[in-house]
Structure formats: structure tokens, C-alpha cells
Design an enzyme around this catalytic site. Structure first.
Site, short mmCIF file in Angstrom:
data_model
loop_
_atom_site.label_atom_id
_atom_site.label_comp_id
_atom_site.label_asym_id
_atom_site.label_seq_id
_atom_site.Cartn_x
_atom_site.Cartn_y
_atom_site.Cartn_z
N ASP A 7 0.84 -1.20 0.00
CA ASP A 7 0.00 0.00 0.00
C ASP A 7 0.87 1.24 0.00
O ASP A 7 2.03 1.20 0.41
CB ASP A 7 -0.93 0.01 1.21
CG ASP A 7 -2.15 0.92 1.02
OD1 ASP A 7 -2.39 1.40 -0.10
OD2 ASP A 7 -2.87 1.13 2.01
N GLY A 8 0.28 2.33 -0.46
CA GLY A 8 0.95 3.62 -0.46
C GLY A 8 0.02 4.68 0.08
O GLY A 8 -1.19 4.51 0.10
N GLU A 47 2.16 3.85 -4.05
CA GLU A 47 1.62 2.51 -4.36
C GLU A 47 2.63 1.74 -5.22
O GLU A 47 2.89 0.56 -4.97
CB GLU A 47 0.29 2.63 -5.12
CG GLU A 47 -0.83 3.28 -4.35
CD GLU A 47 -1.60 2.34 -3.43
OE1 GLU A 47 -1.24 1.16 -3.31
OE2 GLU A 47 -2.58 2.82 -2.83
N ASP A 71 -4.85 -2.94 -2.77
CA ASP A 71 -6.12 -2.25 -2.98
C ASP A 71 -6.02 -1.25 -4.14
O ASP A 71 -6.94 -0.49 -4.39
CB ASP A 71 -6.62 -1.58 -1.69
CG ASP A 71 -5.68 -0.54 -1.14
OD1 ASP A 71 -4.74 -0.10 -1.83
OD2 ASP A 71 -5.89 -0.15 0.04
N HIS A 130 -9.86 -0.76 3.71
CA HIS A 130 -10.64 -0.37 4.89
C HIS A 130 -11.85 -1.27 5.12
O HIS A 130 -12.93 -0.81 5.49
CB HIS A 130 -11.04 1.10 4.80
CG HIS A 130 -9.90 1.98 4.41
ND1 HIS A 130 -8.82 2.21 5.25
CD2 HIS A 130 -9.63 2.65 3.27
CE1 HIS A 130 -7.96 3.01 4.63
NE2 HIS A 130 -8.43 3.28 3.43
N ASP A 140 -1.64 -0.23 5.26
CA ASP A 140 -2.18 1.13 5.28
C ASP A 140 -1.59 1.90 6.47
O ASP A 140 -1.16 3.05 6.31
CB ASP A 140 -3.71 1.09 5.36
CG ASP A 140 -4.34 2.46 5.29
OD1 ASP A 140 -4.18 3.14 4.25
OD2 ASP A 140 -4.97 2.87 6.28
#
Length: 152
Positions: A7-8, A47, A71, A130, A140
Site C-alpha cells: 500500500d501507499g 503505491e 487495494d 478499509h 495502510d
């Protein structure tokens, strides 16, 4: 099976950025966490940086099977569909504009070629952010920590 979440995060987009990688070896029941940050970056750049780090881990591994869970459809589709056409079209997208983040995509392309040459298989899985999926929630958190100038 090895599962890697990426994730970024960018605070401001562009703004301070961070990325996170959460790697699991389900057979050995081990977990590793990695992260990094930049003073100014976009969310997509972070990302991509997370994916680059994960692909480097994969390319150095003795394992032959990985699942990448992200994601970011941008990273998944870029890595599995778009990048080959960008190369054919001299790094122009479907609107005939320069591909953004070209250097990061070139690094991904190079790593994917190394991985393929080693007969390592990657399953790309999109996960919704989320939603409580532990690995995705953790990357995250890591990305946001680094975007805030903190670390693990």
C-alpha cells in the site's frame, strides 16, 4: 504460500508520502513488515514504490509461488495489462499522452522479467481497502506512518 500486501499513502497528493509492505509465509507462520517514505510524492507513486519493494523481495526468493494483495487497481492493471502496451506505444497511454511514473513502471517491468525468468508465479489479487482485512489494514498503517515522517 507467500502472501504480500502492498500500500501507499500521500498526505496532500502530492505531499509527504509513505509505502508499506506486509509479507507472510503461511507455511512457516512468519511475518515481515517494511516501509519507507519520501518528502513529496503522489499516492500512485507510493503505491508503485510498495509494489517495487515487494517485487524485489520476490525476485530474491527461493519460493516459486506468491500472491500479491493490493487495494490499488492502478498497480495491478498497470503491471498485468497496460505496461506491455505502453512499451509498444513508446510509453504513451491510450490517450497518446506520456505515461505518468514511467521510471517506476520501467523498474516494475524489469523486475517482472526477472521473476518470470526464475519461473516464479505471482497471483495478483485486488482487495478492498478499509474492510478489516488484517494485512491490508496493516500496510495502510505502515504507509501512513512513513508519510507522517515516522517509522516502524
Amino acid at each position: 504460500m507467500k502472501i504480500i500486501y502492498c500500500d501507499g499513502s500521500s498526505l496532500g497528493n502530492p505531499g509527504p508520502g509513505g509505502w508499506g509492505v506486509f509479507a507472510m509465509d503461511t507455511e512457516k507462520n512468519k511475518v515481515w513488515e517494511f516501509g519507507g517514505g519520501e518528502k513529496t510524492a503522489t499516492n500512485n507513486q507510493m503505491e508503485l514504490q510498495a509494489a517495487i519493494f515487494a517485487l524485489r523481495l520476490i525476485s530474491k526468493s527461493d519460493s516459486k509461488k506468491f500472491e500479491m494483495r493490493l487495494d490499488s487497481k492502478y498497480v495491478i492493471q498497470g503491471s498485468t495489462l497496460w505496461v506491455q502496451n505502453w512499451v509498444k506505444n513508446n510509453w504513451k497511454n491510450s490517450q497518446k499522452k506520456e505515461v505518468l511514473n514511467k521510471e517506476k513502471w520501467q523498474e516494475i517491468l524489469k523486475l517482472l522479467a526477472e521473476i518470470k525468468n526464475k519461473n516464479i508465479k505471482i497471483k495478483w489479487t485486488h482487495v478492498f481497502g478499509h474492510t478489516g482485512e488484517t494485512g491490508n489494514e496493516r500496510v495502510d498503517e505502515i504507509a501512513k506512518l512513513y508519510a507522517q515522517g515516522k517509522s516502524l
